[in-house]
Design an enzyme around this catalytic site. Sequence first.
Site, short mmCIF file in Angstrom:
data_model
loop_
_atom_site.label_atom_id
_atom_site.label_comp_id
_atom_site.label_asym_id
_atom_site.label_seq_id
_atom_site.Cartn_x
_atom_site.Cartn_y
_atom_site.Cartn_z
N ARG A 234 -2.50 18.11 11.63
CA ARG A 234 -2.30 17.71 10.23
C ARG A 234 -0.89 18.06 9.77
NH1 ARG A 234 -6.90 18.92 5.95
NH2 ARG A 234 -5.44 17.75 4.72
N ARG B 7 -16.75 9.30 -8.09
CA ARG B 7 -17.88 9.29 -7.15
C ARG B 7 -18.97 10.25 -7.63
NH1 ARG B 7 -13.90 9.51 -1.93
NH2 ARG B 7 -13.85 7.30 -1.45
N HIS C 129 -7.68 17.56 -3.16
CA HIS C 129 -8.39 16.34 -2.77
C HIS C 129 -8.64 16.50 -1.28
CE1 HIS C 129 -9.51 12.22 -2.12
NE2 HIS C 129 -8.50 12.01 -1.33
N ASP D 264 -12.70 11.27 -6.57
CA ASP D 264 -13.84 12.15 -6.27
C ASP D 264 -14.69 12.34 -7.53
OD1 ASP D 264 -12.41 13.73 -3.63
OD2 ASP D 264 -11.13 12.90 -5.18
P1 NAD Z 1 -1.54 1.53 5.68
O1 NAD Z 1 -1.11 1.95 7.04
O2 NAD Z 1 -2.41 0.33 5.52
O3 NAD Z 1 -0.25 1.32 4.76
C1 NAD Z 1 0.86 2.16 4.78
C2 NAD Z 1 2.07 1.33 4.40
O4 NAD Z 1 3.19 2.21 4.28
C3 NAD Z 1 2.44 0.27 5.46
O5 NAD Z 1 2.56 -0.99 4.85
C4 NAD Z 1 3.76 0.77 6.01
O6 NAD Z 1 4.64 -0.26 6.43
C5 NAD Z 1 4.32 1.53 4.80
N1 NAD Z 1 5.38 2.48 5.16
C6 NAD Z 1 5.40 3.35 6.19
N2 NAD Z 1 6.57 4.03 6.17
C7 NAD Z 1 7.29 3.58 5.12
C8 NAD Z 1 8.56 3.89 4.60
N3 NAD Z 1 9.35 4.82 5.17
N4 NAD Z 1 8.99 3.23 3.51
C9 NAD Z 1 8.21 2.29 2.91
N5 NAD Z 1 7.00 1.95 3.36
C10 NAD Z 1 6.53 2.59 4.46
O7 NAD Z 1 -2.25 2.82 5.04
P2 NAD Z 1 -3.27 2.83 3.81
O8 NAD Z 1 -4.65 2.69 4.31
O9 NAD Z 1 -2.77 1.87 2.77
O10 NAD Z 1 -3.10 4.34 3.29
C11 NAD Z 1 -1.92 4.76 2.65
C12 NAD Z 1 -2.03 6.24 2.26
O11 NAD Z 1 -3.00 6.41 1.24
C13 NAD Z 1 -2.47 7.14 3.42
O12 NAD Z 1 -1.70 8.33 3.39
C14 NAD Z 1 -3.91 7.44 3.09
O13 NAD Z 1 -4.36 8.66 3.66
C15 NAD Z 1 -3.84 7.51 1.59
N6 NAD Z 1 -5.11 7.44 0.86
C16 NAD Z 1 -5.23 8.24 -0.24
C17 NAD Z 1 -6.41 8.27 -0.96
C18 NAD Z 1 -6.52 9.19 -2.15
O14 NAD Z 1 -7.60 9.39 -2.72
N7 NAD Z 1 -5.42 9.75 -2.61
C19 NAD Z 1 -7.49 7.46 -0.58
C20 NAD Z 1 -7.34 6.64 0.54
C21 NAD Z 1 -6.15 6.64 1.27
#
Ligand code: NAD
Length: 319
Positions: free
Chosen positions: A92, A155, A179, A152
Amino acid sequence: MRYDDSRKVVLVGTGLVGMSYAYALLNQNVCDELVLVDIDKKRAEGEAMDLNHGLAFSGSHMKIRAGEYADCKDADIVVICAGVAQKPGESRLNLLQRNTAVFRSIVGPVVESGFKGIFLVATNPVDVMTRITLSLSGFESRRVIGSGTALDTARLRYLLGDYFSVDPRNVHAYVMGEHGDSEFVPWSQAMVATKSVMDICEESGGRYCVEEMEKLSGEVRGAAQKIIEAKKSTYYGIGMALTRITRAIFGNESSVLTVSTMLNGEYGQTGVYVGVPCVVGRDGVKQIVTLRLTEKENGKFASSCDLLRETFGGLGLDR
Ligand code: NAD
């Protein structure tokens, strides 16, 4: 031409989470201008095209296009959903270091554009990534918000509504803390209408009990993992939660939402970004709501804060 009261969002990261948010913004007509930025420019352009083709069916006049960091100059909110995925066997901490590098490449150019608005962060681990955004931006903390435990909490309210057979809108309960695994529900502060759930349990003759409610809070904690097992990732719920926060900001609603914010003495904690109930409006976090937690609940909250402080501390960033 941009009118003073027009609402502009720049979304950085047009993956599943980012585009679920964009789709919800469009359907709920939450902003007037949406600019999509991604390291994969072609992807951002394709997403802008796709959304624009739905515009005619949406009843919204949103201007949607792919853009650059320079577009943040006059934006009201920059939402960051960009991130890299965990590699098999990757720790992580290593993932966190790679995501810190991603945020360096984003936050710097956003600030350099002259951006004066609000950062809203969703990338995980969201509390730490929001803290990193604060560090890298040098912004005042009320203008750097993480999605925290907003999803959360939604939910939880849904599950409690089902448990007590009451509309979730009449359930007032929060998930607080990180979270993640150390989040918890302070049951002493949970209400149905204005009646404490502890009183409801006590008066129910065994029909309702804290043990069953704890199972629900466990369900909330494990929800993301369960969804990931079933369909690889979660995105609609967080997209809707981000939309709710955006709406609270643009509408200057002063809504209470459990977002991730910096604590400066509240709950006896300092220097940590963590999910707590906050009053959210046009200037970001207007106020932190300090609930009267029991000693045991305070202990859980402190452990969650310690964990987050330790993780951020391991990155060697200042502030
Ligand atoms: P994803 O892989 O579908 O999308 C990530 C995007 O970021 C991609 O389009 C990629 O090209 C872009 N990216 C990567 N590096 C970059 C950079 N340097 N500059 C600009 N863009 C860049 O991932 P996802 O499923 O959309 O998830 C995105 C994030 O959201 C993850 O960290 C995930 O863990 C998080 N997430 C958070 C919650 C929450 O409750 N906060 C819930 C679900 C997911």
